[in-house]
Design an enzyme around this catalytic site. Sequence first.
Site, PDB file in Angstrom:
ATOM      1  N   ASN A 144      -6.244   8.184  -4.224  1.00 20.27           N
ATOM      2  CA  ASN A 144      -5.976   8.283  -5.670  1.00 20.27           C
ATOM      3  C   ASN A 144      -7.058   7.646  -6.545  1.00 20.27           C
ATOM      4  OD1 ASN A 144      -5.106   5.793  -4.753  1.00 20.27           O
ATOM      5  ND2 ASN A 144      -3.346   5.691  -6.108  1.00 20.27           N
ATOM      6  N   GLU A 240      -1.385  -3.400   0.145  1.00 16.67           N
ATOM      7  CA  GLU A 240      -0.996  -2.985  -1.210  1.00 16.67           C
ATOM      8  C   GLU A 240      -0.385  -1.602  -1.059  1.00 16.67           C
ATOM      9  OE1 GLU A 240      -0.284  -1.744  -4.326  1.00 16.67           O
ATOM     10  OE2 GLU A 240      -2.377  -1.394  -4.861  1.00 16.67           O
ATOM     11  N   CYS A 274      -0.099   3.651  -7.765  1.00 14.86           N
ATOM     12  CA  CYS A 274       1.003   2.843  -7.265  1.00 14.86           C
ATOM     13  C   CYS A 274       1.766   2.170  -8.388  1.00 14.86           C
ATOM     14  CB  CYS A 274       0.500   1.845  -6.243  1.00 14.86           C
ATOM     15  SG  CYS A 274      -0.877   0.865  -6.834  1.00 14.86           S
TER      16      CYS A 274
END
Length: 467
Positions: A144, A240, A274
Site C-alpha cells: 500500500n 505493524e 492500516c
Amino acid sequence: MTSLSMTIDGLPVTTTAGLAVENPADGRIFATAPACSPEQLDTAVAAARRAFPAWSALSHEARRGYLEACAKALGAAVPEIGALLTREQGKPLTKALAEVQLSAGWFSDTAGLELAEEDLGDEHAAIRLRRRPYGVVGAITPWNFPLILAVCKIAPALLAGNTVVLKPAPETPLSSLLMGAVLCDALPPGVLNVVTGAGRVGRLLVEHGGVDKISFTGSVATGTAIAEATARRLQRPTLELGGNDAAIILADAPIAEIAHRLFWAAFENSGQYCSAVKRVYAHRAVYPEVVAALVHEAEKVTVGDGIDPDTELGPLVSEHHLAYVAGFAEEAVAGGATVATGGYRLDRPGHFYAPTIVTDLAAGSRLEMLEQFGPVLPIMPYDDVDDAVTRANATCFGLGGSVWGARDSAAAVAAELDCGTVWVNTHGELRHNVPFGGVRSSGAGVEYGYLGLLEYTRVKVTFMRSA
Ligand code: ADP
C-alpha cells in the site's frame, strides 16, 4: 517492459525466474521483477552479516552521515521512483511523488535521533547502559505504501548499527528495487540488500538462521505466522498489522467543517491503509447530516488512472483485492444494509471500485468487525456515546481511533478508546518523532521516533565494581 535488479552486496543481481508486475489501472503486465531463489537469499543474508561488524563499529555520527547521503540520493530520484510507484500501485502521481519525498525526508529526520548511553552508576560501581544493534534485520513490507513503509524500517535499523535485507511485496517490488539501486551508491556494500519475491521469500527470510530481528508491516495472518516462527528463536519482531479504526462523531461536531477531512481520513489511498477510518459512529442528532456530507464528498471525487493529473483516487491494487473489498459491500447489502452511494466496480479496465458509503448496517456484521481495507465505509448511528465507545473497542484490532467534536468532550471520549493512537478532530496523521503502533491484533512494538529506534537495539550493561 521494465526490468530491474535486486541489490545484494552492493551489486545488481537478477534471476531467470520473474514476478509479473501489473499496472492496476489497466490490468496489463508492464514489468518483471526477480523472484529471489533460496540461494540468492542466503547470499543476501551473508552479505548483510559480513557488512555488520564494520557498520556497527562506526560512530553514530558516521552512520548519521550515511543516512543523510541516503536522503540526498533518494531525494534526487523522486520523479523516477514516483512514476514507477504509480504504475505498480495505482496511487495518483502527486501522492506517489509525495511518498518518495517523504521517504527521503524520513532518512534525514531519523538521522537526527540520538542513541545516548545511560549512566546508572552509584558509589559502589560504574554502570553503563548501551544500546547495541541486533545484527541483520529482515524488513518485510506490504503493497500500500511500499516506499515509506520500507524507509521507516531501514532508516532506524541502519542508524542503530544493523544491516538490512528488505523484501517488498510481490505486487509492488519495483519502487523498492529502484530505491535499492539508488541507495547502493550511498552505502557500503551489503549494508542494505533488496530481494524480491512472493510470500515464500518472506517466510525464508523470517526463518533464516542469519537474521537477528524481523520488522514487518502487513496482514494479521502473516504477522501471526512471523510471531510464531520468531518465537522459536526467542526473537521479538516488530509487527505493524491491520486496523479497524473507528471515528466517533459527537452531537456537537461541526459536520460541514469536518466532512472533507473525515472523508479523506477514510478514503486516502482508496482506503488501503492500516490507520484509515474504517467505520464511523455518528450521534443520531447529526447522523443524517454526516451521511449526506460524506456521500457528497464521495460523489465529487475523481477516480481514475493515477497518471492522469485530475485523479484523486486510483484503482485497488489487484483484482484479488477488489473482489475482497467488494465482498464486504455485497455481504452487508445481503444482510439488509443500504448503499448510500457507490457499491459497484467502474465499467473500465483495471481494478476500480466506486467510493462507497454503507448505512443501515446490522450490528456485528463483517463490515463492522473486520478490516475492509478499501473504499467502502459504513456509517452507523448511536444514541449513547458509551455504546459507540463499546462498539469501537469491540473488535480484535487496536491500531487507531478518533473522536470528532468540541475539544474537551471529544478528549474525554478519546480517553476511553483502547488503541495505540487516538486522534481528536483528525485521524491518521503521523509524525516521524511520534511512536506509532497497535495493540491486540494490530501489532506488537512501535515504529517511529526514539521508541521506534529502540526496537532495533538490545540493551548491553557494563557493571564495574569500584574497588
Ligand atoms: P497482504 O495480504 O496485504 O498481501 P501479507 O501480510 O500477505 O499482506 O503481505 C505483506 C508482506 O509479507 C509481503 O511482502 C508478502 O510477500 C510477505 N509475506 C507473505 N507471507 C509471508 C510469510 N509467511 N512470511 C513472511 N512474509 C510473508
